[in-house]
Motif scaffolding. Structure first.
Motif, PDB file in Angstrom:
ATOM      1  N   VAL A 183      39.053  55.280  30.340  1.00  9.84           N
ATOM      2  CA  VAL A 183      40.470  54.920  30.410  1.00  9.84           C
ATOM      3  C   VAL A 183      40.923  54.810  31.860  1.00  9.84           C
ATOM      4  O   VAL A 183      41.642  53.875  32.241  1.00  9.84           O
ATOM      5  N   ILE A 184      40.487  55.749  32.690  1.00 11.99           N
ATOM      6  CA  ILE A 184      40.879  55.736  34.104  1.00 11.99           C
ATOM      7  C   ILE A 184      40.237  54.552  34.824  1.00 11.99           C
ATOM      8  O   ILE A 184      40.884  53.879  35.645  1.00 11.99           O
ATOM      9  N   ALA A 185      38.976  54.276  34.531  1.00 13.26           N
ATOM     10  CA  ALA A 185      38.296  53.137  35.163  1.00 13.26           C
ATOM     11  C   ALA A 185      38.990  51.826  34.829  1.00 13.26           C
ATOM     12  O   ALA A 185      39.157  50.949  35.704  1.00 13.26           O
ATOM     13  N   THR A 186      39.411  51.671  33.582  1.00 16.93           N
ATOM     14  CA  THR A 186      40.127  50.454  33.171  1.00 16.93           C
ATOM     15  C   THR A 186      41.445  50.327  33.926  1.00 16.93           C
ATOM     16  O   THR A 186      41.827  49.231  34.366  1.00 16.93           O
ATOM     17  N   TYR A 187      42.142  51.441  34.075  1.00 10.89           N
ATOM     18  CA  TYR A 187      43.399  51.427  34.827  1.00 10.89           C
ATOM     19  C   TYR A 187      43.165  51.001  36.279  1.00 10.89           C
ATOM     20  O   TYR A 187      43.929  50.187  36.837  1.00 10.89           O
ATOM     21  N   LEU A 188      42.101  51.530  36.905  1.00  4.86           N
ATOM     22  CA  LEU A 188      41.834  51.227  38.308  1.00  4.86           C
ATOM     23  C   LEU A 188      41.475  49.760  38.523  1.00  4.86           C
ATOM     24  O   LEU A 188      41.705  49.211  39.608  1.00  4.86           O
ATOM     25  N   GLU A 189      40.916  49.121  37.516  1.00  5.46           N
ATOM     26  CA  GLU A 189      40.623  47.687  37.623  1.00  5.46           C
ATOM     27  C   GLU A 189      41.907  46.872  37.716  1.00  5.46           C
ATOM     28  O   GLU A 189      41.962  45.854  38.407  1.00  5.46           O
ATOM     29  N   LYS A 190      42.951  47.332  37.017  1.00  5.18           N
ATOM     30  CA  LYS A 190      44.215  46.606  36.997  1.00  5.18           C
ATOM     31  C   LYS A 190      45.152  47.058  38.113  1.00  5.18           C
ATOM     32  O   LYS A 190      45.931  46.256  38.649  1.00  5.18           O
ATOM     33  N   GLU A 191      45.099  48.343  38.447  1.00  7.75           N
ATOM     34  CA  GLU A 191      45.991  48.934  39.447  1.00  7.75           C
ATOM     35  C   GLU A 191      45.159  49.714  40.463  1.00  7.75           C
ATOM     36  O   GLU A 191      45.105  50.943  40.429  1.00  7.75           O
ATOM     37  N   ASP A 224      40.440  70.181  33.509  1.00 14.31           N
ATOM     38  CA  ASP A 224      39.417  69.961  34.529  1.00 14.31           C
ATOM     39  C   ASP A 224      38.177  69.214  34.061  1.00 14.31           C
ATOM     40  O   ASP A 224      37.542  68.510  34.856  1.00 14.31           O
ATOM     41  N   GLU A 225      37.780  69.345  32.804  1.00 12.67           N
ATOM     42  CA  GLU A 225      36.561  68.678  32.356  1.00 12.67           C
ATOM     43  C   GLU A 225      36.636  67.159  32.547  1.00 12.67           C
ATOM     44  O   GLU A 225      35.765  66.566  33.203  1.00 12.67           O
ATOM     45  N   PRO A 226      37.654  66.470  32.008  1.00 18.28           N
ATOM     46  CA  PRO A 226      37.755  65.030  32.282  1.00 18.28           C
ATOM     47  C   PRO A 226      38.061  64.734  33.748  1.00 18.28           C
ATOM     48  O   PRO A 226      37.671  63.671  34.261  1.00 18.28           O
ATOM     49  N   ALA A 227      38.744  65.657  34.440  1.00 21.44           N
ATOM     50  CA  ALA A 227      39.046  65.428  35.857  1.00 21.44           C
ATOM     51  C   ALA A 227      37.768  65.386  36.687  1.00 21.44           C
ATOM     52  O   ALA A 227      37.583  64.498  37.528  1.00 21.44           O
ATOM     53  N   VAL A 228      36.880  66.336  36.454  1.00 21.09           N
ATOM     54  CA  VAL A 228      35.611  66.367  37.186  1.00 21.09           C
ATOM     55  C   VAL A 228      34.774  65.138  36.843  1.00 21.09           C
ATOM     56  O   VAL A 228      34.142  64.528  37.715  1.00 21.09           O
ATOM     57  N   ALA A 229      34.780  64.755  35.569  1.00 23.96           N
ATOM     58  CA  ALA A 229      34.018  63.573  35.155  1.00 23.96           C
ATOM     59  C   ALA A 229      34.525  62.307  35.835  1.00 23.96           C
ATOM     60  O   ALA A 229      33.753  61.363  36.067  1.00 23.96           O
ATOM     61  N   ALA A 230      35.814  62.278  36.176  1.00 23.84           N
ATOM     62  CA  ALA A 230      36.402  61.091  36.794  1.00 23.84           C
ATOM     63  C   ALA A 230      36.178  61.022  38.301  1.00 23.84           C
ATOM     64  O   ALA A 230      36.452  59.983  38.918  1.00 23.84           O
ATOM     65  N   LEU A 231      35.676  62.080  38.920  1.00 24.69           N
ATOM     66  CA  LEU A 231      35.523  62.099  40.376  1.00 24.69           C
ATOM     67  C   LEU A 231      34.677  60.939  40.916  1.00 24.69           C
ATOM     68  O   LEU A 231      35.056  60.317  41.919  1.00 24.69           O
ATOM     69  N   PRO A 232      33.528  60.598  40.306  1.00 25.82           N
ATOM     70  CA  PRO A 232      32.755  59.463  40.850  1.00 25.82           C
ATOM     71  C   PRO A 232      33.522  58.147  40.821  1.00 25.82           C
ATOM     72  O   PRO A 232      33.409  57.335  41.753  1.00 25.82           O
ATOM     73  N   VAL A 233      34.293  57.927  39.767  1.00 20.39           N
ATOM     74  CA  VAL A 233      35.083  56.698  39.676  1.00 20.39           C
ATOM     75  C   VAL A 233      36.143  56.661  40.769  1.00 20.39           C
ATOM     76  O   VAL A 233      36.358  55.629  41.422  1.00 20.39           O
ATOM     77  N   LEU A 234      36.792  57.792  40.994  1.00 15.93           N
ATOM     78  CA  LEU A 234      37.826  57.846  42.026  1.00 15.93           C
ATOM     79  C   LEU A 234      37.211  57.752  43.419  1.00 15.93           C
ATOM     80  O   LEU A 234      37.801  57.155  44.328  1.00 15.93           O
ATOM     81  N   SER A 235      36.032  58.326  43.594  1.00 14.99           N
ATOM     82  CA  SER A 235      35.356  58.257  44.890  1.00 14.99           C
ATOM     83  C   SER A 235      34.996  56.830  45.278  1.00 14.99           C
ATOM     84  O   SER A 235      34.884  56.506  46.462  1.00 14.99           O
ATOM     85  N   ALA A 236      34.791  55.984  44.273  1.00 12.95           N
ATOM     86  CA  ALA A 236      34.404  54.598  44.526  1.00 12.95           C
ATOM     87  C   ALA A 236      35.569  53.736  44.991  1.00 12.95           C
ATOM     88  O   ALA A 236      35.364  52.597  45.436  1.00 12.95           O
ATOM     89  N   CYS A 237      36.789  54.245  44.911  1.00 12.58           N
ATOM     90  CA  CYS A 237      37.952  53.490  45.383  1.00 12.58           C
ATOM     91  C   CYS A 237      37.867  53.300  46.899  1.00 12.58           C
ATOM     92  O   CYS A 237      37.371  54.174  47.622  1.00 12.58           O
ATOM     93  N   LYS A 238      38.349  52.170  47.391  1.00 10.81           N
ATOM     94  CA  LYS A 238      38.357  51.944  48.843  1.00 10.81           C
ATOM     95  C   LYS A 238      39.150  53.033  49.551  1.00 10.81           C
ATOM     96  O   LYS A 238      38.803  53.458  50.661  1.00 10.81           O
ATOM     97  N   ARG A 239      40.221  53.447  48.928  1.00  6.25           N
ATOM     98  CA  ARG A 239      41.026  54.551  49.467  1.00  6.25           C
ATOM     99  C   ARG A 239      41.186  55.581  48.351  1.00  6.25           C
ATOM    100  O   ARG A 239      42.131  55.530  47.571  1.00  6.25           O
TER     101      ARG A 239
END
Length: 339
Positions: A218-226, A237-252
Motif C-alpha cells: 500500500v505504501i509503495a503504491t502511494y509513493l509511486e503516485k506521491e 512497528d511491524e509494518p513500519a519496519v517492513a516499509a523501511l527499504p521502500v522508504l530508503s529507496a526514495c530520493k529524499r
C-alpha cells in the motif's frame, strides 16, 4: 512509579471504549493474601492472541506468565489467530468446550467477533480483554476488564516526534489499520488531532492496510503516485519496519514514526536515519496487569473496566533504556496494592 511513568502524563489522554476514564495499573496489583488464596485454586488461563509472531506479543505473554506464576496459576493454552476473525471465532468455541477459568484475549475484529465473545462470557469463563473491545460487548456483563496502553496518547507522541522533521507546508502519509480495532483507531485519531491543532500547515494523506503484510504494498503504491513525502506515520512497528527499504529507496527519504518498540524497531531507531521516534507501549507490564486483573476477578474481587498502562517516548538517544523497560526489566508495580 517507574522511570518511564515519571516522563509521561499522570492521567491517560484518551477515554475507554465506553467513555470510561482510565484507572491506573496499580489498581490491579495483587496483595500477598490474594496470591495465597489464588494458589489454593491453581487457576488455568488461556491466551487468545492476534499473533504470537511479534516481539510485542512475546513480551506480553512473558508478562502474563510471570504475573500468573506469582499467584500459582498457569497458562493452559496460547492460541494464535493470525489476524483472522474467523479463526478467532472457531478458537472461542473450542475454549468454551475446554472451560479454562479465564481467557485473556485480543479481539481481532469488531462486530464480526462480538457474538463469539459473548458466548464465551455466558459460558462462565471470565474474560479479560487487551487493547480492543468489539462493538456491542459491555463491561461486567460480557467482560471483566479491558487493559490497554494509552493509545490516543501514543498517537499524540508519534505526531510530536515527527513534527520537527516536517518543514512548513510539508506532506505526511498516515498508514493505518483498516480493521475495526479500537487501539489502532485511537492512535490514528490522536495523531491527526495533534497535527490539526499544532501543525495545521501539514497536509495529511491517509492510507489503509488490512494486514501487516499488505502495508508495504500500500505504501509503495502511494509513493509511486506521491513521491517524496516529508513524513510517514505507521500505526505499529511491524509494518513500519517492513516499509523501511521502500522508504530508503526514495530520493529524499522521509522521517517516520510508529508505535511499539520491538527489537527491529529499536535497532532502526538507534541508527537515527528514517525512524526518528517511537511511541512505545509497555507490553510486558500490560500483560502482567491483565493477568493480575484475571486473578482478582477469579478470587471474587472487582477490577476497573478500563485499565491503562502509560505510554513511553523513545528517541535515538534513549532507545536502549526504553527497550529494556518494555522488555520487562523494570519493576512491575511500585504503588501500594489494594486488598
Amino acid at each position: 512509579m517507574t522511570r518511564a511513568d515519571a516522563a509521561t502524563s499522570s492521567s491517560a489522554a484518551g477515554l475507554g471504549p465506553h467513555g470510561e476514564r482510565a484507572a491506573g495499573p496499580e489498581l490491579a496489583a495483587l496483595t500477598q493474601s490474594v496470591r495465597e488464596e489464588a494458589r489454593s485454586h491453581a487457576f488455568e488461563v488461556a491466551l487468545l492472541l492476534h499473533t504470537r509472531a511479534s516481539d510485542w506479543s512475546r513480551r506480553q505473554i512473558a508478562g502474563i506468565e510471570a504475573s500468573l506464576a506469582e499467584a500459582g496459576a498457569k497458562i493452559s493454552d496460547i492460541i494464535d489467530c493470525e489476524f483472522s476473525p474467523s479463526a478467532q471465532v472457531a478458537a472461542i468455541d473450542r475454549l468454551i468446550a475446554a472451560r479454562p477459568d479465564a481467557v485473556i484475549a485480543i479481539p481481532v475484529g469488531g462486530t464480526v467477533v462480538t457474538d463469539a465473545f459473548r458466548r464465551l462470557a455466558t459460558s462462565g469463563v471470565r474474560l479479560i480483554l487487551l487493547d480492543n473491545v468489539p462493538s456491542g460487548l459491555l463491561p461486567e456483563s460480557d467482560y471483566a476488564s479491558a487493559v490497554s496502553c494509552d493509545n490516543f496518547r501514543l498517537g499524540q507522541i508519534a505526531a510530536e516526534l515527527l513534527s520537527p522533521h516536517v518543514p512548513p507546508g510539508g506532506r505526511v502519509c498516515v498508514a493505518a489499520y483498516s480493521v475495526d480495532f479500537f487501539a489502532t483507531a485511537q492512535r490514528e485519531i490522536g495523531f491527526d488531532k495533534w497535527m490539526r491543532c499544532e501543525r495545521p500547515d501539514i497536509r495529511l494523506a491517509h492510507l489503509k492496510f488490512e494486514t501487516p503484510a499488505r502495508a508495504v504494498e500500500v505504501i509503495a503504491t502511494y509513493l509511486e503516485k506521491e513521491p517524496e513525502p516529508d513524513g510517514v506515520f505507521i500505526v505499529w512497528d511491524e509494518p513500519a519496519v517492513a516499509a523501511l527499504p521502500v522508504l530508503s529507496a526514495c530520493k529524499r527519504p522521509p522521517a517516520m514514526t510508529t508505535v511499539d518498540l520491538g527489537a527491529a524497531a529499536a535497532a532502526a531507531l538507534g541508527e537515527g536515519r528514517i525512524l526518528c521516534g517511537v511511541a512505545a507501549q509497555n507490553p510486558f507490564r500490560q500483560g502482567a496487569v491483565a493477568a493480575a486483573a484475571a486473578i482478582l476477578v477469579l478470587t471474587g474481587r472487582s477490577v476497573p473496566s478500563w485499565i491503562v498502562v502509560p505510554a513511553l517516548t523513545a528517541t535515538p538517544r534513549n532507545a536502549s533504556a526504553v527497550y529494556r523497560e518494555v522488555s520487562g526489566a523494570e519493576t512491575l508495580f511500585t504503588s501500594s496494592p489494594v486488598a
